[in-house]
Design a protein around this motif. Structure first.
Motif, PDB file in Angstrom:
ATOM      1  N   VAL A 244     -75.972  -3.002  30.818  1.00 30.29           N
ATOM      2  CA  VAL A 244     -77.221  -3.661  31.634  1.00 30.29           C
ATOM      3  C   VAL A 244     -77.818  -2.424  32.055  1.00 30.29           C
ATOM      4  O   VAL A 244     -77.334  -1.171  32.152  1.00 30.29           O
ATOM      5  N   PRO A 245     -79.190  -2.634  32.237  1.00 34.30           N
ATOM      6  CA  PRO A 245     -80.005  -1.457  32.694  1.00 34.30           C
ATOM      7  C   PRO A 245     -79.488  -0.867  34.103  1.00 34.30           C
ATOM      8  O   PRO A 245     -78.586  -1.637  34.799  1.00 34.30           O
ATOM      9  N   GLY A 246     -79.989   0.209  34.669  1.00 36.69           N
ATOM     10  CA  GLY A 246     -79.601   0.539  35.856  1.00 36.69           C
ATOM     11  C   GLY A 246     -80.387   0.087  36.993  1.00 36.69           C
ATOM     12  O   GLY A 246     -81.588  -0.593  36.662  1.00 36.69           O
ATOM     13  N   ALA A 247     -80.015  -0.087  38.217  1.00 38.17           N
ATOM     14  CA  ALA A 247     -80.737  -0.879  39.245  1.00 38.17           C
ATOM     15  C   ALA A 247     -82.014  -0.104  39.410  1.00 38.17           C
ATOM     16  O   ALA A 247     -83.190  -0.938  39.757  1.00 38.17           O
ATOM     17  N   ALA A 248     -82.276   1.052  39.433  1.00 33.33           N
ATOM     18  CA  ALA A 248     -83.501   1.764  39.787  1.00 33.33           C
ATOM     19  C   ALA A 248     -84.500   1.358  38.550  1.00 33.33           C
ATOM     20  O   ALA A 248     -85.762   1.516  38.983  1.00 33.33           O
ATOM     21  N   GLU A 249     -84.115   0.934  37.423  1.00 27.62           N
ATOM     22  CA  GLU A 249     -84.941   0.758  36.284  1.00 27.62           C
ATOM     23  C   GLU A 249     -85.718  -0.655  36.708  1.00 27.62           C
ATOM     24  O   GLU A 249     -86.701  -0.697  36.238  1.00 27.62           O
ATOM     25  N   VAL A 250     -84.750  -1.583  37.338  1.00 27.36           N
ATOM     26  CA  VAL A 250     -85.316  -3.008  37.288  1.00 27.36           C
ATOM     27  C   VAL A 250     -86.071  -3.219  38.484  1.00 27.36           C
ATOM     28  O   VAL A 250     -86.777  -4.244  38.982  1.00 27.36           O
ATOM     29  N   LEU A 251     -85.391  -2.404  39.844  1.00 23.50           N
ATOM     30  CA  LEU A 251     -86.074  -2.759  41.010  1.00 23.50           C
ATOM     31  C   LEU A 251     -87.435  -2.766  41.022  1.00 23.50           C
ATOM     32  O   LEU A 251     -87.934  -3.507  42.080  1.00 23.50           O
ATOM     33  N   PRO A 252     -88.347  -1.681  40.670  1.00 23.58           N
ATOM     34  CA  PRO A 252     -89.865  -1.717  41.090  1.00 23.58           C
ATOM     35  C   PRO A 252     -90.334  -3.357  40.710  1.00 23.58           C
ATOM     36  O   PRO A 252     -91.229  -3.808  41.445  1.00 23.58           O
ATOM     37  N   ALA A 253     -90.195  -3.791  39.556  1.00 21.47           N
ATOM     38  CA  ALA A 253     -90.704  -5.021  39.174  1.00 21.47           C
ATOM     39  C   ALA A 253     -90.058  -6.152  40.167  1.00 21.47           C
ATOM     40  O   ALA A 253     -91.071  -6.943  40.746  1.00 21.47           O
ATOM     41  N   ILE A 254     -88.937  -6.200  40.546  1.00 20.79           N
ATOM     42  CA  ILE A 254     -88.516  -7.066  41.462  1.00 20.79           C
ATOM     43  C   ILE A 254     -89.086  -6.993  42.712  1.00 20.79           C
ATOM     44  O   ILE A 254     -89.432  -8.150  43.362  1.00 20.79           O
ATOM     45  N   ALA A 262     -88.376 -11.677  51.240  1.00 23.13           N
ATOM     46  CA  ALA A 262     -86.956 -11.471  51.570  1.00 23.13           C
ATOM     47  C   ALA A 262     -86.762  -9.854  51.512  1.00 23.13           C
ATOM     48  O   ALA A 262     -87.537  -9.413  51.158  1.00 23.13           O
ATOM     49  N   MET A 263     -85.604  -9.528  52.187  1.00 20.89           N
ATOM     50  CA  MET A 263     -85.153  -8.034  52.255  1.00 20.89           C
ATOM     51  C   MET A 263     -84.827  -7.636  50.852  1.00 20.89           C
ATOM     52  O   MET A 263     -83.905  -8.477  50.298  1.00 20.89           O
ATOM     53  N   VAL A 264     -85.196  -6.591  50.273  1.00 27.08           N
ATOM     54  CA  VAL A 264     -84.627  -5.952  49.144  1.00 27.08           C
ATOM     55  C   VAL A 264     -83.641  -4.791  49.355  1.00 27.08           C
ATOM     56  O   VAL A 264     -84.088  -3.791  49.897  1.00 27.08           O
ATOM     57  N   PHE A 265     -82.489  -5.109  49.054  1.00 20.94           N
ATOM     58  CA  PHE A 265     -81.538  -4.095  48.967  1.00 20.94           C
ATOM     59  C   PHE A 265     -81.142  -3.540  47.364  1.00 20.94           C
ATOM     60  O   PHE A 265     -81.529  -4.424  46.585  1.00 20.94           O
ATOM     61  N   ALA A 266     -80.555  -2.427  47.359  1.00 20.98           N
ATOM     62  CA  ALA A 266     -80.310  -1.958  46.049  1.00 20.98           C
ATOM     63  C   ALA A 266     -79.165  -1.085  45.908  1.00 20.98           C
ATOM     64  O   ALA A 266     -78.987  -0.395  47.033  1.00 20.98           O
ATOM     65  N   ASP A 267     -78.318  -1.000  45.024  1.00 23.29           N
ATOM     66  CA  ASP A 267     -77.135  -0.177  45.027  1.00 23.29           C
ATOM     67  C   ASP A 267     -77.042   0.189  43.588  1.00 23.29           C
ATOM     68  O   ASP A 267     -77.511  -0.407  42.345  1.00 23.29           O
ATOM     69  N   GLY A 273     -78.849  11.626  49.604  1.00 20.60           N
ATOM     70  CA  GLY A 273     -79.981  11.235  50.391  1.00 20.60           C
ATOM     71  C   GLY A 273     -81.267  11.124  49.641  1.00 20.60           C
ATOM     72  O   GLY A 273     -82.149  10.346  49.838  1.00 20.60           O
ATOM     73  N   THR A 274     -81.426  12.004  48.538  1.00 18.06           N
ATOM     74  CA  THR A 274     -82.465  11.945  47.749  1.00 18.06           C
ATOM     75  C   THR A 274     -82.438  10.679  46.867  1.00 18.06           C
ATOM     76  O   THR A 274     -83.666  10.025  46.763  1.00 18.06           O
ATOM     77  N   ASP A 275     -81.206  10.429  46.469  1.00 21.42           N
ATOM     78  CA  ASP A 275     -81.157   9.163  45.652  1.00 21.42           C
ATOM     79  C   ASP A 275     -81.674   7.815  46.450  1.00 21.42           C
ATOM     80  O   ASP A 275     -82.408   6.867  46.329  1.00 21.42           O
ATOM     81  N   VAL A 276     -81.252   8.013  47.863  1.00 22.58           N
ATOM     82  CA  VAL A 276     -81.610   6.786  48.818  1.00 22.58           C
ATOM     83  C   VAL A 276     -83.122   6.773  48.715  1.00 22.58           C
ATOM     84  O   VAL A 276     -83.798   5.822  48.867  1.00 22.58           O
ATOM     85  N   LEU A 277     -84.033   7.943  49.188  1.00 25.87           N
ATOM     86  CA  LEU A 277     -85.250   8.081  49.216  1.00 25.87           C
ATOM     87  C   LEU A 277     -85.783   7.501  48.006  1.00 25.87           C
ATOM     88  O   LEU A 277     -86.985   6.987  47.812  1.00 25.87           O
ATOM     89  N   LYS A 278     -85.341   7.887  46.560  1.00 29.11           N
ATOM     90  CA  LYS A 278     -85.976   7.356  45.441  1.00 29.11           C
ATOM     91  C   LYS A 278     -85.647   5.858  45.430  1.00 29.11           C
ATOM     92  O   LYS A 278     -86.993   5.136  45.007  1.00 29.11           O
ATOM     93  N   LEU A 279     -84.685   5.199  45.837  1.00 24.96           N
ATOM     94  CA  LEU A 279     -84.598   3.794  45.763  1.00 24.96           C
ATOM     95  C   LEU A 279     -85.733   3.110  47.006  1.00 24.96           C
ATOM     96  O   LEU A 279     -86.359   2.059  46.465  1.00 24.96           O
ATOM     97  N   LEU A 280     -85.774   3.489  48.190  1.00 28.06           N
ATOM     98  CA  LEU A 280     -86.884   3.265  48.807  1.00 28.06           C
ATOM     99  C   LEU A 280     -88.185   3.475  48.470  1.00 28.06           C
ATOM    100  O   LEU A 280     -88.920   2.410  48.508  1.00 28.06           O
ATOM    101  N   ALA A 281     -88.327   4.387  47.491  1.00 26.47           N
ATOM    102  CA  ALA A 281     -89.945   4.606  47.031  1.00 26.47           C
ATOM    103  C   ALA A 281     -90.144   3.681  46.217  1.00 26.47           C
ATOM    104  O   ALA A 281     -91.110   3.026  45.752  1.00 26.47           O
ATOM    105  N   LEU A 282     -89.116   3.169  45.311  1.00 21.45           N
ATOM    106  CA  LEU A 282     -89.016   2.131  44.233  1.00 21.45           C
ATOM    107  C   LEU A 282     -89.086   0.614  44.666  1.00 21.45           C
ATOM    108  O   LEU A 282     -89.179  -0.227  44.012  1.00 21.45           O
ATOM    109  N   ALA A 284     -86.961  -0.836  47.719  1.00 22.08           N
ATOM    110  CA  ALA A 284     -85.855  -1.237  48.355  1.00 22.08           C
ATOM    111  C   ALA A 284     -86.233  -1.022  49.836  1.00 22.08           C
ATOM    112  O   ALA A 284     -86.742   0.028  50.414  1.00 22.08           O
ATOM    113  N   ASP A 285     -85.576  -1.962  50.730  1.00 21.88           N
ATOM    114  CA  ASP A 285     -85.772  -1.830  51.984  1.00 21.88           C
ATOM    115  C   ASP A 285     -84.592  -0.932  52.672  1.00 21.88           C
ATOM    116  O   ASP A 285     -84.618  -0.236  53.648  1.00 21.88           O
TER     117      ASP A 285
END
Ligand code: FMN
Length: 338
Positions: A244-254, A262-267, A273-282, A284-285
């Motif tokens: 399965v792809p990584g969450a960060a790959e599919v997150l932006p389109a979702i 709805a709130m968007v969480f990712a894991d 903390g850098t990883d956190v900022l990356k997911l927020l930029a992609l 995630a709330d």
């Protein structure tokens, strides 16, 4: 207490179930499910790590952002950071049993609260696990979110009633637990839900409902149409399906499609903390942290969890300063390198 000691103690207490590797990337523990690893070749676990590693930040230091805002509002609560503890169960069969299930989840919840955030709690093959999570919530000012496995409809509704009585902040379902044969073997069958079944479950509670384990745009939209207050973009830490792809790959389109509805969480694979900022930029709330919280709780109990969460918060703060990000609620995709 420091992270070095926490990690050394965790390595002893986890008895080989987790080797507490310098980088927790799923290589050494590949295939160890039950255990701490990813299923099969662990390619889904590694995809989470690799997808995050491919994302780069644009460093900027000539800007007016001197005191970034890290607090995050979630259904009437103000959290100290947009970082939550992921739901995890199986202290005996996944982690070696040096802590009981009750201790494990209670310390996770207490540590999260100590750091100003909250823990989600899970559900497993032994029905008492869900109860341990609710008890942890009760003991910690109801600061937990109870995630239920995709069981039979009437069982889910009875679990929802228990969650409501326990006073949890929200509830939800890890829909990606649908293929867990271990649950069926223990007489706790789970399976996929139709859209109507999902809508029925969500409609059966007044609590905000989270659909965890969404990896495609169409299912994100379906979850929102069914009434979900939040989704978690997640491949379950690579523990339910290989390749399965990584969450960060599919997150932006979702996120592009459902954010704001709805709130968007990712894991998955969030280790700094850098990883956190990356997911927020992609898009995630907020993000959830899984395995590193097991190391923290086994190595240092609630204080270890609070220490690890505060370290992530400090790293996030630093990354915000170095990218000119003023507010975790408004992270621009333009902080990412093209
Ligand atoms: C040992 C273990 C047990 C887990 N148990 C559950 C669970 O009961 N319910 C659930 O929704 N997710 C469960 N998960 C998945 C996590 O909530 C989360 O999605 C995943 O661990 C995130 O990836 P990371 O560990 O790389 O941070 C579990 C994960 C692990 C490692």
């Amino acid at each position: 207490m420091d992270m070095k000691t926490v990690r050394e103690d965790a390595r002893k207490k986890l008895k080989g179930f987790c080797r507490v590797c310098p980088v927790c990337d799923g290589r050494v523990c590949a295939g160890e499910v039950p255990g701490m690893g990813g299923l099969g070749t662990a390619s889904s676990f590694r995809a989470n790590i690799e997808a995050l590693a491919r994302v780069r930040l644009q460093m900027r230091t000539i800007h007016p952002v001197k005191e970034p805002k890290l607090s995050f509002s979630l259904w009437g609560r103000t959290l100290s950071m947009p970082i939550l503890v992921a739901p995890m169960t199986g202290s005996t069969y996944n982690m070696g049993g040096a802590m009981t299930e009750e201790q494990f989840v209670a310390e996770l919840a207490a540590g999260a609260l100590q750091a100003g955030t909250i823990a989600m709690t899970g559900d497993g093959a032994d029905p008492s696990m869900f109860g341990s999570g609710l008890a942890a919530g009760k003991a910690n000012r109801a600061s937990t979110i109870a995630i239920i496995k995709p069981r039979a409809q009437e069982v889910i509704v009875s679990y929802l009633r228990q969650a409501e009585e326990a006073g949890v902040l929200a509830t939800g379902m890890d829909v990606d637990g649908a293929g867990l044969v271990t649950m069926a073997m223990k007489g706790q069958p789970v399976g996929p839900k139709t859209f109507e079944e999902l809508r029925e479950v969500i409609g059966a509670t007044q609590l905000p409902f989270i659909v965890k384990g969404v990896m495609t745009v169409d299912e994100a939209e379906a979850a929102v149409r069914a009434g979900a207050a939040a989704i978690v973009v997640s491949n379950h830490g690579g523990r339910v399906l290989d390749s399965v792809p990584g969450a960060a790959e599919v997150l932006p389109a979702i996120a592009d499609r459902v954010k704001g509805k709805a709130m968007v969480f990712a894991d998955g694979g969030v280790r700094s903390g850098t990883d956190v900022l990356k997911l927020l930029a992609l898009g995630a709330d907020a993000v959830l942290i899984g395995r590193p919280m097991i190391t923290a709780v086994y190595g240092g109990g609630r204080d270890g969890v609070a220490l690890a969460l505060n370290q992530l918060r400090n790293e996030l703060l630093q990354a915000m300063l170095l990218t000119g990000t003023a507010d975790v609620g408004q992270v621009a995709r333009s902080i990412l390198a093209p």
